[in-house]
Design a protein around this motif. Sequence first.
Motif, PDB file in Angstrom:
ATOM      1  N   PHE A 122      13.841  23.735 -38.932  1.00 54.26           N
ATOM      2  CA  PHE A 122      13.745  23.066 -40.383  1.00 54.26           C
ATOM      3  C   PHE A 122      13.919  21.454 -40.766  1.00 54.26           C
ATOM      4  O   PHE A 122      15.132  20.542 -39.444  1.00 54.26           O
ATOM      5  N   TYR A 123      13.115  20.739 -40.885  1.00 57.44           N
ATOM      6  CA  TYR A 123      13.736  19.510 -41.197  1.00 57.44           C
ATOM      7  C   TYR A 123      13.901  18.749 -42.208  1.00 57.44           C
ATOM      8  O   TYR A 123      13.335  19.300 -43.519  1.00 57.44           O
ATOM      9  N   HIS A 124      14.492  17.845 -42.309  1.00 54.38           N
ATOM     10  CA  HIS A 124      15.272  17.352 -43.930  1.00 54.38           C
ATOM     11  C   HIS A 124      15.770  18.035 -44.509  1.00 54.38           C
ATOM     12  O   HIS A 124      15.394  18.759 -45.399  1.00 54.38           O
ATOM     13  N   SER A 144      -0.544   7.699 -30.689  1.00 51.02           N
ATOM     14  CA  SER A 144       0.831   9.127 -30.566  1.00 51.02           C
ATOM     15  C   SER A 144       1.635   9.097 -31.297  1.00 51.02           C
ATOM     16  O   SER A 144       2.104   7.963 -31.315  1.00 51.02           O
ATOM     17  N   TRP A 145       2.102  10.556 -31.340  1.00 50.99           N
ATOM     18  CA  TRP A 145       3.316   9.960 -32.103  1.00 50.99           C
ATOM     19  C   TRP A 145       4.353  10.936 -31.161  1.00 50.99           C
ATOM     20  O   TRP A 145       4.148  11.888 -30.582  1.00 50.99           O
ATOM     21  N   SER A 146       5.458  10.874 -32.203  1.00 56.69           N
ATOM     22  CA  SER A 146       6.396  11.997 -31.522  1.00 56.69           C
ATOM     23  C   SER A 146       6.775  12.280 -29.502  1.00 56.69           C
ATOM     24  O   SER A 146       6.883  11.643 -29.315  1.00 56.69           O
ATOM     25  N   GLY A 148      19.204  12.924 -36.994  1.00 58.22           N
ATOM     26  CA  GLY A 148      18.636  13.862 -35.218  1.00 58.22           C
ATOM     27  C   GLY A 148      17.493  13.621 -34.959  1.00 58.22           C
ATOM     28  O   GLY A 148      16.734  13.285 -33.961  1.00 58.22           O
ATOM     29  N   VAL A 149      16.762  13.355 -35.985  1.00 64.91           N
ATOM     30  CA  VAL A 149      15.087  12.594 -35.558  1.00 64.91           C
ATOM     31  C   VAL A 149      14.834  11.551 -35.928  1.00 64.91           C
ATOM     32  O   VAL A 149      15.469  11.143 -37.466  1.00 64.91           O
ATOM     33  N   THR A 150      13.419  10.316 -35.961  1.00 68.30           N
ATOM     34  CA  THR A 150      13.435   8.781 -36.897  1.00 68.30           C
ATOM     35  C   THR A 150      12.985   9.150 -37.953  1.00 68.30           C
ATOM     36  O   THR A 150      12.111  10.050 -38.410  1.00 68.30           O
ATOM     37  N   SER A 174      12.112   2.996 -24.800  1.00 70.02           N
ATOM     38  CA  SER A 174      11.158   3.693 -25.245  1.00 70.02           C
ATOM     39  C   SER A 174      11.735   4.795 -26.202  1.00 70.02           C
ATOM     40  O   SER A 174      12.488   4.463 -26.202  1.00 70.02           O
ATOM     41  N   GLY A 175      10.708   5.083 -26.757  1.00 68.59           N
ATOM     42  CA  GLY A 175      11.602   6.616 -27.455  1.00 68.59           C
ATOM     43  C   GLY A 175      10.193   6.607 -28.428  1.00 68.59           C
ATOM     44  O   GLY A 175       9.306   6.112 -29.111  1.00 68.59           O
ATOM     45  N   ASP A 176      10.669   7.842 -29.521  1.00 71.54           N
ATOM     46  CA  ASP A 176       9.350   8.469 -30.287  1.00 71.54           C
ATOM     47  C   ASP A 176       9.362   6.766 -31.555  1.00 71.54           C
ATOM     48  O   ASP A 176       8.383   6.613 -31.879  1.00 71.54           O
ATOM     49  N   TYR A 196      -3.467  11.291 -36.006  1.00 66.20           N
ATOM     50  CA  TYR A 196      -3.459  11.642 -34.454  1.00 66.20           C
ATOM     51  C   TYR A 196      -3.055  13.014 -34.755  1.00 66.20           C
ATOM     52  O   TYR A 196      -3.849  13.711 -33.242  1.00 66.20           O
ATOM     53  N   PHE A 197      -2.469  13.697 -35.345  1.00 68.25           N
ATOM     54  CA  PHE A 197      -1.752  14.848 -34.918  1.00 68.25           C
ATOM     55  C   PHE A 197      -3.036  16.032 -35.650  1.00 68.25           C
ATOM     56  O   PHE A 197      -3.091  16.792 -35.417  1.00 68.25           O
ATOM     57  N   ILE A 198      -3.260  15.361 -36.500  1.00 67.73           N
ATOM     58  CA  ILE A 198      -4.712  16.519 -37.911  1.00 67.73           C
ATOM     59  C   ILE A 198      -6.318  15.831 -38.065  1.00 67.73           C
ATOM     60  O   ILE A 198      -7.164  16.950 -37.343  1.00 67.73           O
TER      61      ILE A 198
END
Length: 336
Positions: free
Chosen positions: A194-196, A274-276, A239-241, A264-266, A36-38
């Motif tokens: 910063f993620y993870h 789609s994503w995110s 904070g994120v899935t 609903s939600g990611d 989806y993104f790339i």
Amino acid sequence: MSSRLYKDAFEPMLLVGLFAPGEQCSAAATLGMLYYFILAHQPDFDVVWCRGTVGEMIFKPWVEKIESLGGKILTNKRVTDIVVNNKGVAKGVCCDNEIFAADAVISSVSISGIKKIVTESKVLNQYPEFSNLSNLGAIDVLAARLWFDKKVDIPLPSNACFGFDQTTGWTFFDLNNLHDEYKDLSGSVIEADFYHANQLLTMNDEQIIKKVHQYLTTCVPGFANANIMESRVIKVRQGVTHFAPGSYQYLLRAKSPITNLYLSGDWVITDHGSWSQEKAYVTGLEAANLVVEQLGGNPATIIPVEPDEPHIKLGREINQNLRKIIDNLIPQFWLP
Ligand SMILES: Cc1cc2nc3c(=O)[nH]c(=O)nc-3n(C[C@H](O)[C@H](O)[C@H](O)COP(=O)(O)OP(=O)(O)OC[C@H]3O[C@@H](n4cnc5c(N)ncnc54)[C@H](O)[C@@H]3O)c2cc1C
């Protein structure tokens, strides 16, 4: 795939796309996100940010539109339970001691949010689908905003970075370039996400800011000569899935086991692709359309993702046909 290609290209994409290192990501989610993104955007793939704050540019006009149509938005209310009658139909939403009557309910909370509601609920934990949400997880993230005393020449406004911490991905954005409110300031304003960010969450703000400054200097040496005048750190635990291996079986679709409670939600399953953020938005529209189907009204138009490129389309068709043939010859050979 060579180990270098994995380390230098593939894993960084996972760290910023699925917020986790490869070994902690579901293979299906990895393929879906990368496509989806790339892969589907090879000529125009980029990291971009909203021009202005999301609150000002998206939420404020949205709230005004809802209110102009007669909707009422109640802030600072936390959903604690859903009222369900003995026929399994949702009749209202509880916010601590208050109950709001409802003909239909759409839940748009995060994984951590829904898990908390289910834990506190007198009703939802009777449904295995909701209890099973406890098998899902979320990932720690951290956002730091730094105000510098001078302008640093930053080649690109949006940047994805890797190779700093083994299991943490990060991005940084030149806000003077992206937000009109910072355009004319004499110093650079930088947002670094910063993620993870598990190990960073144990550090205090001073340690974090020092680290972010060092990292920025590695990327753009000009930061070495700039001093931080002001800073803000936001730590979001869970904070994120987290699309962990095996998580798909516990994710839910927009139609929940309660007939007029929609989700609903990611983290909600959709066939949209789609994503995110876009997935959160699209599943919101899908849930709203289910309410329209139930109560009447005009459904929202959902714009499909761009069609597959011809060679991908051909590859998918060949794969599906081959699977059909093989399934007839050797049933249940492949993993589902
Ligand atoms: C630092 C960072 C950078 C990101 N960058 C990108 C990006 O560049 N592109 C992209 O597409 N995605 C990005 N994401 C991911 C994106 O933010 C999420 O995919 C998206 O926000 C998911 O939307 P959502 O509506 O499903 O959940 P959320 O945005 O988590 O919204 C859920 C809401 O529910 C509320 N809530 C929880 N419990 C309750 C309750 N009991 N009662 C009432 N309300 C409740 C929460 O307060 C929250 O406001 C990023 C995430 C982070 C953290």
